[in-house]
Design a protein around this motif. Structure first.
Motif, PDB file in Angstrom:
ATOM      1  N   ALA A  69       8.274   8.818   1.707  1.00 56.43           N
ATOM      2  CA  ALA A  69       7.392   8.407   0.617  1.00 56.43           C
ATOM      3  C   ALA A  69       6.505   7.237   1.025  1.00 56.43           C
ATOM      4  O   ALA A  69       5.400   7.071   0.490  1.00 56.43           O
ATOM      5  CB  ALA A  69       8.217   8.015  -0.607  1.00 56.43           C
ATOM      6  N   LYS A 122      11.580  14.662  -2.748  1.00 55.53           N
ATOM      7  CA  LYS A 122      10.591  14.878  -3.808  1.00 55.53           C
ATOM      8  C   LYS A 122      10.650  13.782  -4.867  1.00 55.53           C
ATOM      9  O   LYS A 122       9.627  13.249  -5.297  1.00 55.53           O
ATOM     10  CB  LYS A 122      10.819  16.247  -4.451  1.00 55.53           C
ATOM     11  N   ALA A 123      11.865  13.442  -5.281  1.00 58.32           N
ATOM     12  CA  ALA A 123      12.029  12.447  -6.343  1.00 58.32           C
ATOM     13  C   ALA A 123      11.541  11.076  -5.908  1.00 58.32           C
ATOM     14  O   ALA A 123      10.835  10.380  -6.663  1.00 58.32           O
ATOM     15  CB  ALA A 123      13.493  12.378  -6.775  1.00 58.32           C
ATOM     16  N   TYR A 124      11.894  10.660  -4.689  1.00 61.89           N
ATOM     17  CA  TYR A 124      11.474   9.339  -4.219  1.00 61.89           C
ATOM     18  C   TYR A 124       9.986   9.306  -3.912  1.00 61.89           C
ATOM     19  O   TYR A 124       9.337   8.265  -4.063  1.00 61.89           O
ATOM     20  CB  TYR A 124      12.286   8.931  -2.998  1.00 61.89           C
ATOM     21  N   GLY A 125       9.442  10.430  -3.512  1.00 63.15           N
ATOM     22  CA  GLY A 125       8.002  10.482  -3.300  1.00 63.15           C
ATOM     23  C   GLY A 125       7.252  10.258  -4.599  1.00 63.15           C
ATOM     24  O   GLY A 125       6.274   9.507  -4.653  1.00 63.15           O
ATOM     25  N   GLN A 126       7.726  10.896  -5.658  1.00 68.35           N
ATOM     26  CA  GLN A 126       7.101  10.711  -6.968  1.00 68.35           C
ATOM     27  C   GLN A 126       7.258   9.274  -7.443  1.00 68.35           C
ATOM     28  O   GLN A 126       6.323   8.665  -7.975  1.00 68.35           O
ATOM     29  CB  GLN A 126       7.727  11.663  -7.980  1.00 68.35           C
ATOM     30  N   ARG A 148       4.897   6.911  -5.695  1.00 70.26           N
ATOM     31  CA  ARG A 148       3.522   7.003  -6.223  1.00 70.26           C
ATOM     32  C   ARG A 148       3.415   6.308  -7.577  1.00 70.26           C
ATOM     33  O   ARG A 148       2.428   5.599  -7.840  1.00 70.26           O
ATOM     34  CB  ARG A 148       3.127   8.472  -6.353  1.00 70.26           C
ATOM     35  N   GLU A 149       4.420   6.482  -8.420  1.00 75.55           N
ATOM     36  CA  GLU A 149       4.377   5.864  -9.745  1.00 75.55           C
ATOM     37  C   GLU A 149       4.418   4.344  -9.665  1.00 75.55           C
ATOM     38  O   GLU A 149       3.756   3.649 -10.431  1.00 75.55           O
ATOM     39  CB  GLU A 149       5.558   6.377 -10.591  1.00 75.55           C
TER      40      GLU A 149
END
Length: 330
Positions: free
Chosen positions: A108, A316-320, A323-324
């Motif tokens: 991420a 996927k979760a940590y990438g989101q 970004r947040e």
């Protein structure tokens, strides 16, 4: 069949049989895995929780499989150096990675830096242990409880410090999740591993840390650090006097870290089977479970495809989340 093809077949038959015999003999003579020492790479310096789990597993595997499992500490770049070394190693089971949760966090932050895929460049073996996150403060910050900690942090936005094992580590994400949830700002001080971060926290160079329980339990028990809250649904039996974040007033805050074994992608299934069985036997040992609890961890064995699916979900979760929160490497 023509006479010519029949003769050719009769001539080829002994040759084919000979090749089959040679292949069978070679297979029979192939040494069982492991036939030589195994290198277990750790992306943190010695003394931290990942290193402790690695050495416990290496000791058990060596005694069980009859070959040395040599722990190779390769800190730097938030474990990227270690993961790169294993991803590029021959896929023969003789170079392995003892990774942690931040393995699925670094994509991420370092998408342009990493030369490997956190999921596809590796063959997932098994997770071995899990540890909850605990907020601790050192002598530089007089905060007996979470309410006092929040009061001091809010009174000096961006001035209070928190230590982590590195940018993009589980401690970094846990800290940023907390500041977002509470509307606070703190100054991030990244290290190259948990051991040095804890040393400076005890020494008063930094104020606090959202650390895995396993990395700070001895210092908390010795009174060198003060634990304010545990990021888990229930209190830890090792620190029964320390409330959960829910109990202390910050609802819904959860964070933990796993420690697990990975091999280079395309490692032969037979080798992975040996490693998976060894890992499962390791975590089922009462001695292992007792040792891990003493370190603030619980044994865990999610293996093979299930472990791989967990890695994919986390990436996927940590990438989101990155970004947040607009998280960037420091």
């Amino acid at each position: 069949m023509t006479t010519t093809s029949f003769k050719a077949t009769r001539l080829l038959a002994p040759s084919l049989l000979g090749l089959a015999a040679i292949a069978t003999a070679a297979h029979a003579q192939a040494p069982a895995y492991p036939a030589k020492p195994v290198r277990l790479v750790v992306g943190f310096s010695a003394g931290g929780p990942t290193d402790v789990v690695a050495r416990a597993f290496a000791d058990y595997a060596a005694r069980t499989l009859g070959q040395p499992f040599l722990v190779d500490n390769k800190p730097g770049a938030n474990t990227i150096l270690a993961a790169e070394a294993v991803a590029a190693a021959p896929a023969d089971g003789y170079t392995l990675l003892l990774g942690a949760t931040n393995h699925t966090m670094i994509p991420a932050l370092y998408s342009n830096r990493v030369k490997f895929d956190a999921v596809r460049s590796f063959a997932p073996v098994c997770s071995l242990a899990v540890s909850p996150t605990v907020l601790v403060v050192g002598p530089a910050m007089k905060a007996p409880d979470l309410a006092s900690f929040l009061q001091q942090v809010k009174a000096a936005p961006g001035q209070r410090t928190y230590a982590t094992p590195g940018a993009g580590s589980s401690g970094h994400f846990a800290s940023e999740q907390f500041t977002r949830l509470t509307g606070t700002r703190m100054n991030h001080i990244p290290y190259k591993g948990a051991a040095q971060a804890v040393t400076d926290l005890v020494g008063g160079q930094v104020d606090s840390s959202f650390a895995t329980l396993g990395s700070v339990l001895p210092q908390v028990q010795a009174g060198k650090l003060t634990a304010l809250a545990v990021a888990a649904p229930q209190r830890s039996p090792l620190l029964p006097q320390v409330p959960t974040f829910d109990e202390a007033g910050v609802k819904g805050y959860r964070a933990d870290a796993w420690y697990g074994l990975l091999a280079p992608a395309s490692t032969p299934p037979a080798v992975l089977a040996v490693l998976q069985k060894t890992a499962q036997d390791f975590v089922r040992q009462s001695a292992t479970q007792e040792k891990l609890r003493g370190l603030g961890m619980e044994s865990q064995h999610v293996c093979g495809a299930d472990f791989g699916a967990q890695l994919e979900r986390e990436v996927k979760a940590y990438g989101q989340l990155a970004r947040e929160l607009d998280l960037k490497p420091e």
